[in-house]
Design an enzyme around this catalytic site. Sequence first.
Site, mmCIF file in Angstrom:
data_model
loop_
_atom_site.group_PDB
_atom_site.id
_atom_site.type_symbol
_atom_site.label_atom_id
_atom_site.label_comp_id
_atom_site.label_asym_id
_atom_site.label_seq_id
_atom_site.Cartn_x
_atom_site.Cartn_y
_atom_site.Cartn_z
ATOM 1 N N LYS A 74 0.795 -1.231 0.000
ATOM 2 C CA LYS A 74 0.000 0.000 0.000
ATOM 3 C C LYS A 74 0.831 1.286 0.000
ATOM 4 O O LYS A 74 0.406 2.297 -0.528
ATOM 5 C CB LYS A 74 -0.949 0.011 1.196
ATOM 6 C CG LYS A 74 -2.096 -0.948 1.017
ATOM 7 C CD LYS A 74 -3.036 -0.926 2.181
ATOM 8 C CE LYS A 74 -4.176 -1.898 1.917
ATOM 9 N NZ LYS A 74 -5.090 -2.019 3.040
ATOM 10 N N ASP A 110 -10.045 2.580 2.058
ATOM 11 C CA ASP A 110 -10.038 2.070 3.445
ATOM 12 C C ASP A 110 -10.507 3.169 4.402
ATOM 13 O O ASP A 110 -11.098 2.889 5.445
ATOM 14 C CB ASP A 110 -8.624 1.643 3.866
ATOM 15 C CG ASP A 110 -8.209 0.324 3.243
ATOM 16 O OD1 ASP A 110 -9.097 -0.457 2.837
ATOM 17 O OD2 ASP A 110 -6.985 0.076 3.155
HETATM 18 P P1 NDP Z 1 1.330 -3.940 6.630
HETATM 19 O O1 NDP Z 1 2.136 -5.128 6.215
HETATM 20 O O2 NDP Z 1 1.569 -2.643 5.964
HETATM 21 O O3 NDP Z 1 1.493 -3.704 8.212
HETATM 22 C C1 NDP Z 1 1.408 -4.785 9.098
HETATM 23 C C2 NDP Z 1 1.481 -4.283 10.540
HETATM 24 O O4 NDP Z 1 1.342 -5.418 11.401
HETATM 25 C C3 NDP Z 1 2.786 -3.607 10.916
HETATM 26 O O5 NDP Z 1 2.537 -2.588 11.854
HETATM 27 C C4 NDP Z 1 3.577 -4.753 11.569
HETATM 28 O O6 NDP Z 1 4.544 -4.299 12.516
HETATM 29 C C5 NDP Z 1 2.464 -5.466 12.310
HETATM 30 N N1 NDP Z 1 2.785 -6.865 12.593
HETATM 31 C C6 NDP Z 1 2.845 -7.883 11.704
HETATM 32 N N2 NDP Z 1 3.183 -9.025 12.358
HETATM 33 C C7 NDP Z 1 3.323 -8.717 13.667
HETATM 34 C C8 NDP Z 1 3.662 -9.468 14.831
HETATM 35 N N3 NDP Z 1 3.919 -10.777 14.767
HETATM 36 N N4 NDP Z 1 3.723 -8.821 16.021
HETATM 37 C C9 NDP Z 1 3.459 -7.493 16.099
HETATM 38 N N5 NDP Z 1 3.137 -6.722 15.023
HETATM 39 C C10 NDP Z 1 3.078 -7.332 13.825
HETATM 40 O O7 NDP Z 1 -0.211 -4.394 6.472
HETATM 41 P P2 NDP Z 1 -1.495 -3.453 6.297
HETATM 42 O O8 NDP Z 1 -1.353 -2.324 7.250
HETATM 43 O O9 NDP Z 1 -1.735 -3.144 4.885
HETATM 44 O O10 NDP Z 1 -2.692 -4.437 6.770
HETATM 45 C C11 NDP Z 1 -2.782 -4.846 8.111
HETATM 46 C C12 NDP Z 1 -4.018 -5.725 8.331
HETATM 47 O O11 NDP Z 1 -5.214 -4.998 8.127
HETATM 48 C C13 NDP Z 1 -4.088 -6.938 7.401
HETATM 49 O O12 NDP Z 1 -4.468 -8.050 8.192
HETATM 50 C C14 NDP Z 1 -5.193 -6.570 6.439
HETATM 51 O O13 NDP Z 1 -5.850 -7.712 5.900
HETATM 52 C C15 NDP Z 1 -6.112 -5.776 7.346
HETATM 53 N N6 NDP Z 1 -6.997 -4.880 6.592
HETATM 54 C C16 NDP Z 1 -8.356 -5.055 6.674
HETATM 55 C C17 NDP Z 1 -9.205 -4.203 5.993
HETATM 56 C C18 NDP Z 1 -10.676 -4.398 6.074
HETATM 57 O O14 NDP Z 1 -11.388 -3.875 5.209
HETATM 58 N N7 NDP Z 1 -11.192 -5.069 7.070
HETATM 59 C C19 NDP Z 1 -8.699 -3.105 5.164
HETATM 60 C C20 NDP Z 1 -7.267 -2.978 5.197
HETATM 61 C C21 NDP Z 1 -6.463 -3.845 5.870
HETATM 62 P P3 NDP Z 1 6.033 -3.858 12.002
HETATM 63 O O15 NDP Z 1 5.907 -2.457 11.514
HETATM 64 O O16 NDP Z 1 6.862 -3.987 13.225
HETATM 65 O O17 NDP Z 1 6.429 -4.843 10.925
#
Ligand code: NDP
Length: 305
Positions: A74, A110
């Site tokens: 994104k 979103d």
């Molecule tokens: P990104 O990959 O950009 O960000 C992921 C985030 O999750 C980061 O902050 C990352 O931390 C954190 N994270 C991942 N694994 C872990 C872990 N094991 N422990 C702690 N923190 C963790 O993803 P997006 O922001 O694009 O999407 C995030 C979620 O939102 C997804 O599951 C997506 O499907 C959902 N979503 C749902 C929508 C809906 O309409 N319901 C719309 C948009 C998204 P770090 O920075 O440290 O890596």
Amino acid sequence: MPTVAVTGATRVVGIFGEPVAHSHSPTIHNAAFAALGLDYVYVAFHVRPVALAGAVAAVRALDLRGVNVTVPHKERVIPLLDSLSRVARTAGAVNTIVNRAGHLHGDNTDIVGFLASLGRHRRRVRGGRAVVIGAGGAARAVVTALQLAAVREIRVVNRTLRRAAAIAQRFGGPRTRLAALPLAALREAATLADADCVVNTTSLGWRGERFLPLAYAATPRHCLFYDLVYGRSTAFLRGARAARRPVMDGTEMLVRQGAAAFTLWTGRRPPLDVLRAALGVGAAELTTGSPAGSLQSPAKRGAIV
Ligand code: NDP
């Protein structure tokens, strides 16, 4: 569910992501195309980060009408586009690309999707405080939406503190105070005691993982726990329900962001009930409800667009 007959004239839209196989977007969009009799098809494309530039070039080359963009593209997709909507620029994240005769325009549905899904909770968060867990593309959209909902203070909590700090710096200002905190802050009452909502924007929960240690009982009783993960019971929401706090999952946000993208591509408004029905959301499955766990159908939640 009605199916879409693919012909030589069928317009193609889709989603770029990794992973992408779990995505419910093909289900909701294809159901809406069928319901409105539109000659479109929605396809999921597994696009690895190294292949993103080629995939975006293919939107032009193959004359796709547009695509959604999901994890982890994104933010990285922005330099590959020709223009951005105001909200996408503000958020620094794109989830929808519209192909206007080879000109690729990035938008972020979103934001409107999250706002619309809040329904009656939107009034409660106005002037209040929010805790946002995660600092990826979805967090940027949620922070932008919370600012539009006039939330006064947002604490961004993330595993990688640097990413939370980048959001705090980008979005903080006189109207909304932002702070960046490490995950350990979720155990502290000081982070949560005055929170009106706690939003999980991390991907933790898709695979049934345990959630992070969080002091649920420190939050006020009205505090809304909102998980962007949809269509499953997550440990994050189970903890909130056990503490008898209101909960909401990402299903209605998925429906609303999808509806907005659909309109950008086709100029038509999809019937929201068709989208919900395609997800199998009747009444009982939706993990949205009161602290006592009484569930409400989406239609009764009075969500706003
Ligand atoms: P990104 O990959 O950009 O960000 C992921 C985030 O999750 C980061 O902050 C990352 O931390 C954190 N994270 C991942 N694994 C872990 C872990 N094991 N422990 C702690 N923190 C963790 O993803 P997006 O922001 O694009 O999407 C995030 C979620 O939102 C997804 O599951 C997506 O499907 C959902 N979503 C749902 C929508 C809906 O309409 N319901 C719309 C948009 C998204 P770090 O920075 O440290 O890596």
